[in-house]
Scaffold this motif. Structure first.
Motif, mmCIF file in Angstrom:
data_model
loop_
_atom_site.group_PDB
_atom_site.id
_atom_site.type_symbol
_atom_site.label_atom_id
_atom_site.label_comp_id
_atom_site.label_asym_id
_atom_site.label_seq_id
_atom_site.Cartn_x
_atom_site.Cartn_y
_atom_site.Cartn_z
ATOM 1 N N LEU A 1 15.996 -13.348 34.662
ATOM 2 C CA LEU A 1 16.546 -14.854 36.075
ATOM 3 C C LEU A 1 15.116 -15.450 35.520
ATOM 4 O O LEU A 1 15.616 -17.204 35.396
ATOM 5 C CB LEU A 1 15.789 -14.571 37.095
ATOM 6 C CG LEU A 1 16.369 -15.468 38.589
ATOM 7 C CD1 LEU A 1 17.261 -15.923 38.185
ATOM 8 C CD2 LEU A 1 15.811 -15.073 39.550
ATOM 9 N N THR A 2 14.058 -15.513 34.578
ATOM 10 C CA THR A 2 12.980 -15.959 34.369
ATOM 11 C C THR A 2 13.283 -16.567 33.426
ATOM 12 O O THR A 2 13.059 -17.879 32.780
ATOM 13 C CB THR A 2 11.362 -15.215 33.781
ATOM 14 O OG1 THR A 2 11.564 -14.442 35.327
ATOM 15 C CG2 THR A 2 10.627 -15.782 33.788
ATOM 16 N N TRP B 1 7.335 -7.732 30.088
ATOM 17 C CA TRP B 1 8.481 -6.971 30.311
ATOM 18 C C TRP B 1 9.463 -7.590 31.050
ATOM 19 O O TRP B 1 9.379 -8.137 31.750
ATOM 20 C CB TRP B 1 8.152 -5.133 31.137
ATOM 21 C CG TRP B 1 6.818 -4.233 30.013
ATOM 22 C CD1 TRP B 1 5.560 -5.381 29.268
ATOM 23 C CD2 TRP B 1 7.487 -3.612 28.672
ATOM 24 N NE1 TRP B 1 4.916 -4.073 28.576
ATOM 25 C CE2 TRP B 1 6.625 -3.254 28.352
ATOM 26 C CE3 TRP B 1 8.616 -3.729 29.084
ATOM 27 C CZ2 TRP B 1 6.480 -2.194 27.182
ATOM 28 C CZ3 TRP B 1 9.074 -1.953 27.659
ATOM 29 C CH2 TRP B 1 7.930 -1.342 26.900
ATOM 30 N N ARG B 2 10.332 -7.116 31.229
ATOM 31 C CA ARG B 2 11.856 -6.972 32.399
ATOM 32 C C ARG B 2 12.359 -6.202 32.866
ATOM 33 O O ARG B 2 12.282 -5.158 32.147
ATOM 34 C CB ARG B 2 12.741 -7.952 31.834
ATOM 35 C CG ARG B 2 11.895 -9.521 30.690
ATOM 36 C CD ARG B 2 11.508 -10.451 31.977
ATOM 37 N NE ARG B 2 11.416 -12.283 31.258
ATOM 38 C CZ ARG B 2 9.964 -12.166 30.570
ATOM 39 N NH1 ARG B 2 8.991 -11.201 30.983
ATOM 40 N NH2 ARG B 2 9.750 -13.598 30.174
ATOM 41 N N TYR B 3 12.609 -6.606 33.930
ATOM 42 C CA TYR B 3 13.419 -5.372 34.702
ATOM 43 C C TYR B 3 14.904 -5.828 34.093
ATOM 44 O O TYR B 3 15.840 -7.255 34.611
ATOM 45 C CB TYR B 3 14.034 -5.242 36.309
ATOM 46 C CG TYR B 3 14.382 -4.521 36.579
ATOM 47 C CD1 TYR B 3 13.930 -2.827 36.678
ATOM 48 C CD2 TYR B 3 15.553 -4.904 37.135
ATOM 49 C CE1 TYR B 3 14.869 -1.787 37.450
ATOM 50 C CE2 TYR B 3 16.488 -3.817 37.891
ATOM 51 C CZ TYR B 3 15.754 -2.975 38.145
ATOM 52 O OH TYR B 3 16.925 -1.371 38.576
ATOM 53 N N ARG B 4 16.309 -4.797 33.827
ATOM 54 C CA ARG B 4 17.469 -4.611 33.308
ATOM 55 C C ARG B 4 17.976 -4.041 33.212
ATOM 56 O O ARG B 4 17.988 -2.498 32.503
ATOM 57 C CB ARG B 4 17.155 -5.313 31.776
ATOM 58 C CG ARG B 4 18.027 -5.281 31.324
ATOM 59 C CD ARG B 4 18.811 -6.992 31.224
ATOM 60 N NE ARG B 4 18.142 -7.826 30.805
ATOM 61 C CZ ARG B 4 17.304 -8.634 30.043
ATOM 62 N NH1 ARG B 4 17.597 -7.700 28.755
ATOM 63 N NH2 ARG B 4 16.410 -9.308 29.764
ATOM 64 N N ALA C 1 8.501 -11.712 23.059
ATOM 65 C CA ALA C 1 9.599 -12.787 22.597
ATOM 66 C C ALA C 1 11.311 -12.847 23.728
ATOM 67 O O ALA C 1 12.041 -12.645 23.333
ATOM 68 C CB ALA C 1 9.721 -12.047 21.579
ATOM 69 N N PRO C 2 11.212 -13.694 24.800
ATOM 70 C CA PRO C 2 11.532 -13.024 25.874
ATOM 71 C C PRO C 2 13.182 -14.054 25.875
ATOM 72 O O PRO C 2 13.971 -13.082 26.457
ATOM 73 C CB PRO C 2 11.007 -13.957 27.244
ATOM 74 C CG PRO C 2 9.770 -14.409 26.683
ATOM 75 C CD PRO C 2 9.845 -13.815 25.024
ATOM 76 N N ALA C 3 13.046 -14.759 25.270
ATOM 77 C CA ALA C 3 14.468 -15.521 24.735
ATOM 78 C C ALA C 3 15.481 -14.443 23.601
ATOM 79 O O ALA C 3 16.483 -14.080 24.383
ATOM 80 C CB ALA C 3 14.499 -16.300 23.564
ATOM 81 N N LEU C 4 14.254 -13.729 22.671
ATOM 82 C CA LEU C 4 14.911 -12.866 22.335
ATOM 83 C C LEU C 4 15.941 -11.030 23.039
ATOM 84 O O LEU C 4 16.411 -10.750 22.893
ATOM 85 C CB LEU C 4 14.663 -12.360 20.958
ATOM 86 C CG LEU C 4 14.198 -13.030 19.903
ATOM 87 C CD1 LEU C 4 13.409 -13.199 19.235
ATOM 88 C CD2 LEU C 4 15.076 -14.178 19.837
#
Length: 221
Positions: free
Chosen positions: A172-173, A22-25, A104-107
């Motif tokens: 940022l990651t 997960w990411r904060y966005r 799939a963080p890049a997507l």
């Protein structure tokens, strides 16, 4: 902490250390999950639906072949991240692991159109009505159904001659490889003056976009 209590950015960042999918966005938790097949992606979406019904808390889920793009936010708490979002994120991650889906963080990117203006109030209503959008929590415009990109009014006393650009939001990651790849494209120029919050990219013909991160963004910032 209560189910509807808004989490601070600091608390969210600590929790995300144990939620690598997960990411904060833009005020939400987001994940891009890649399933082994389209069929399994549909199974995962159904399981997410079951979890959402049980919790009476419903995420946005976008299905694309073997990919699911998931966004969690508590609209009834001012469109902020609450304990319900953290709990549901953990449950979704567990089910994804069970079904063999991987992050799939890049997507995992989000997009806004940005307009330079010295007076957002003079133009925002025209765009809101034309798009059928609603006002967002940051003075932006958002699609109430989450289908279209957001619209952000970049207030400046010196609007750029090319007033409209795209903001691409990358965590940022994950932004480093994206910046490296963009820098390698022919004729591009990168301005890091506002990094790590955003980097201005200008293409060979003078068109701009910004690669933005979650830095400086959050309920307590």
């Amino acid at each position: 902490m209560g189910a509807k209590d808004v989490w601070t950015r600091e608390a969210i960042d600590v929790e995300l250390e144990s939620l690598p999918q997960w990411r904060y966005r833009l005020g939400s938790l987001t994940a891009a999950l890649k399933a082994p097949s389209s069929r399994i992606a549909l199974d995962l979406m159904a399981r997410i639906g079951d979890l959402a019904e049980a919790a009476n808390h419903h995420p946005d889920v976008d299905w694309r072949y073997n990919m699911l793009f998931v966004k969690l936010v508590s609209h009834d708490a001012g469109s902020e991240v609450t304990s319900r979002d953290i709990t549901l994120a953990k449950q979704i991650s567990a089910v994804a692991h069970e079904l063999g889906a991987v992050a799939a963080p890049a997507l995992n990117r989000s997009y806004e159109l940005a307009i330079d203006t010295d007076d957002p109030s003079a133009v925002s209503e025209t765009w809101r009505v034309a798009l059928g959008y609603k006002m967002g929590r940051f003075g932006d415009l958002v699609d109430p159904y989450g289908r279209g990109p957001g619209l952000w009014f970049q207030q400046t006393a010196t609007p750029n001659a090319n007033r409209m650009h795209v903001d691409v939001h990358v965590s940022l990651t994950d932004v480093g490889p994206v910046l490296d790849a963009v820098a390698a494209t022919e004729g591009s120029a990168l301005d890091h003056a506002h990094a790590p919050r955003w980097v201005v990219v200008t293409d060979a013909q003078g068109n701009r976009l910004c690669l933005c991160t979650e830095e400086g963004h959050g309920p307590d910032l």
